[in-house]
Design an enzyme around this catalytic site. Structure first.
Site, PDB file in Angstrom:
ATOM      1  N   HIS A  89      52.953  78.539 -76.828  1.00  0.00           N
ATOM      2  CA  HIS A  89      52.947  77.097 -76.659  1.00  0.00           C
ATOM      3  C   HIS A  89      52.438  76.666 -75.096  1.00  0.00           C
ATOM      4  O   HIS A  89      52.471  75.555 -75.107  1.00  0.00           O
ATOM      5  CB  HIS A  89      54.390  76.519 -76.925  1.00  0.00           C
ATOM      6  CG  HIS A  89      54.540  76.503 -78.410  1.00  0.00           C
ATOM      7  ND1 HIS A  89      53.784  75.859 -79.378  1.00  0.00           N
ATOM      8  CD2 HIS A  89      55.670  77.266 -79.051  1.00  0.00           C
ATOM      9  CE1 HIS A  89      54.368  76.175 -80.399  1.00  0.00           C
ATOM     10  NE2 HIS A  89      55.268  76.999 -80.600  1.00  0.00           N
TER      11      HIS A  89
ATOM     12  N   ASP B  42      51.696  82.655 -85.830  1.00  0.00           N
ATOM     13  CA  ASP B  42      53.297  82.066 -85.932  1.00  0.00           C
ATOM     14  C   ASP B  42      53.214  80.784 -86.566  1.00  0.00           C
ATOM     15  O   ASP B  42      52.084  79.916 -86.767  1.00  0.00           O
ATOM     16  CB  ASP B  42      53.257  81.541 -84.247  1.00  0.00           C
ATOM     17  CG  ASP B  42      54.584  81.171 -84.000  1.00  0.00           C
ATOM     18  OD1 ASP B  42      55.612  82.015 -83.450  1.00  0.00           O
ATOM     19  OD2 ASP B  42      55.004  80.059 -84.223  1.00  0.00           O
TER      20      ASP B  42
ATOM     21  N   ASP C  17      57.924  83.828 -87.799  1.00  0.00           N
ATOM     22  CA  ASP C  17      58.773  82.369 -88.229  1.00  0.00           C
ATOM     23  C   ASP C  17      58.153  81.967 -89.540  1.00  0.00           C
ATOM     24  O   ASP C  17      58.846  80.894 -89.828  1.00  0.00           O
ATOM     25  CB  ASP C  17      59.028  81.439 -87.112  1.00  0.00           C
ATOM     26  CG  ASP C  17      57.920  81.274 -86.089  1.00  0.00           C
ATOM     27  OD1 ASP C  17      56.558  81.858 -86.481  1.00  0.00           O
ATOM     28  OD2 ASP C  17      58.008  80.838 -85.234  1.00  0.00           O
TER      29      ASP C  17
HETATM   30  C1  SP5 Z   1      57.138  80.570 -80.140  1.00  0.00           C
HETATM   31  C2  SP5 Z   1      57.771  79.497 -81.129  1.00  0.00           C
HETATM   32  O1  SP5 Z   1      57.883  79.795 -82.116  1.00  0.00           O
HETATM   33  N1  SP5 Z   1      58.439  78.327 -80.522  1.00  0.00           N
HETATM   34  C3  SP5 Z   1      58.914  77.309 -81.464  1.00  0.00           C
HETATM   35  C4  SP5 Z   1      59.652  76.346 -80.703  1.00  0.00           C
HETATM   36  C5  SP5 Z   1      60.160  75.231 -81.505  1.00  0.00           C
HETATM   37  N2  SP5 Z   1      61.172  74.502 -80.802  1.00  0.00           N
HETATM   38  C6  SP5 Z   1      61.433  73.237 -81.473  1.00  0.00           C
HETATM   39  C7  SP5 Z   1      61.865  73.289 -82.874  1.00  0.00           C
HETATM   40  C8  SP5 Z   1      62.492  72.173 -83.532  1.00  0.00           C
HETATM   41  C9  SP5 Z   1      62.991  72.830 -84.959  1.00  0.00           C
HETATM   42  N3  SP5 Z   1      63.240  71.543 -85.680  1.00  0.00           N
HETATM   43  C10 SP5 Z   1      63.488  72.041 -86.834  1.00  0.00           C
HETATM   44  C11 SP5 Z   1      64.100  71.450 -88.056  1.00  0.00           C
HETATM   45  C12 SP5 Z   1      64.681  72.099 -89.058  1.00  0.00           C
HETATM   46  N4  SP5 Z   1      65.239  70.972 -89.952  1.00  0.00           N
HETATM   47 ZN    ZN Z   2      56.754  79.557 -83.927  1.00  0.00          ZN
END
Ligand code: SP5
Ligand code: ZN
Length: 341
Positions: A159, A195, A284
């Site tokens: 990111h 990812d 993920d």
């Molecule tokens: C490297 C990587 O996988 N970074 C991911 C960063 C995500 N950060 C924000 C996550 C927001 C998650 N929202 C989830 C909703 C679930 N109901």
């Molecule tokens: Zn991710």
């Protein structure tokens, strides 16, 4: 396959992540790397070495110099202002506002961030540098003639854009690996980002370059972080036109759908003429990942690795995301076993 791992990842140990209006324990935490390391050793990857220490020359070809300096100094500037919590960006140069870095640390944080979930803490820059070292050493190992290497990068990097942090990323490790492969003789390199989240940072860095092909399979940004990039009509610009390819995929995507998209990406990478491959490996996409919505199963990661091996390209694997559940270790090990076989 050699594994590059640095204990310095532990220096990135934030207490807080802004999630659902609460400050929670971060999803991206040291236990991730420990679980992954244990599982890859268990799977027989016993050649685990610390990366060499590198300067910032490669990163400076990808990131803005003022951004890297900001990352290095942000925590001290934050503490000097008397704050006691972690450095969370809260005010951004949004539409119709001025795009320039303010002197004030609160302003600088917003200027250099695209998301507020990721706090800067003491040790964050040192850990990000060690992750970069893992990626660079893995690229050097592959450039020296080894078929593959695994950089167990933590924090992740995909990111991190030219001059933006967020999404748990600070320095773009996979982009550093791709650049190092270029500098050590590969004329064309591909980055395949598997990812769950779109690799907005890697796309940003290579968007106007014709020597690095970037392909990403990810949750449709209409439904998923990073929300504002990763759509199918983003194809690169200038001499990079045609060397970016995005596969936004819907909720509930299984390996059947997912692997058809990967096949398409890999045939484009072959057509591009890539001489080496960097895999931005997030797990993920797993069915029980706590923040994502694909439905890949542990055995699917072995198939993924085998398909990648069939490309016959020297491959640098860089660790990205994958959270919460012990299976992240097995899933990473399965990809590596498929590639190594
Ligand atoms: C490297 C990587 O996988 N970074 C991911 C960063 C995500 N950060 C924000 C996550 C927001 C998650 N929202 C989830 C909703 C679930 N109901
Ligand atoms: Zn991710």
């Amino acid at each position: 396959m050699r594994v590059f791992y640095s204990e310095d990842h532990k220096l990135r140990d934030a207490r807080t992540e802004l999630h659902g209006g609460e400050l929670v324990a971060p999803f991206e935490a040291p236990f991730r790397a420990e679980w992954i390391l244990a599982a890859v050793k268990e799977a027989g990857f016993s050649d685990v070495v610390a990366p060499g220490r590198h300067g910032m020359e490669t990163a400076l070809k990808l990131h803005a110099a003022d951004y890297l300096e900001f990352l290095e100094t942000a925590w001290d500037r934050w503490v000097a202002d008397g704050y006691r919590g972690e450095a969370i960006p809260a005010c951004f140069p949004a539409r119709r506002m001025r795009q320039h870095p303010p002197k004030d640390i609160d302003g600088a944080l917003g200027y250099y961030a695209f998301a507020a979930e990721t706090a800067i803490t003491d040790g964050t820059f040192a850990a990000a540098r060690a992750a970069m070292d893992c990626a660079l050493s893995a690229a050097e190992h592959v450039a020296a003639g080894n078929p593959a290497a695994f950089a167990l990068c933590r924090p992740p990097g995909h990111h991190a854009a030219i001059d933006l942090f967020g999404g748990y990323s600070f320095i773009n490790n996979a982009a550093c690996a791709a650049q190092r492969l270029r500098d050590l003789g590969a004329t064309k390199v591909a980055v395949l980002d598997v990812d769950f989240h779109h690799g907005n940072g890697t796309q940003d860095i290579f968007y106007e370059r014709g020597d690095v092909f970037f392909a990403s399979l990810h949750g449709d940004p209409a439904d998923a972080f990073p929300h504002f990039l990763g759509f199918a009509d983003e194809e690169g610009a200038g001499v990079g036109r045609g060397s970016t390819k995005n596969y936004p995929l819907p909720r509930g995507t299984t390996f059947e759908t997912w692997s058809a998209a990967m096949d398409d990406a890999l045939s484009r990478i072959a057509d591009f003429g890539a001489e080496a491959l960097v895999l931005s490996l997030g797990v993920d996409t797993f069915e029980r990942d706590p923040i994502s919505f694909f439905k890949l199963k542990s055995e699917d990661y072995l198939r993924m690795g085998e398909r990648l091996k069939s490309m016959g390209l020297p491959t640098v694997v860089c660790m990205e995301g994958g959270y919460g559940v012990p299976e992240i270790g097995l899933n990473v090990a399965n990809v590596l076993m498929g590639i190594a076989r």
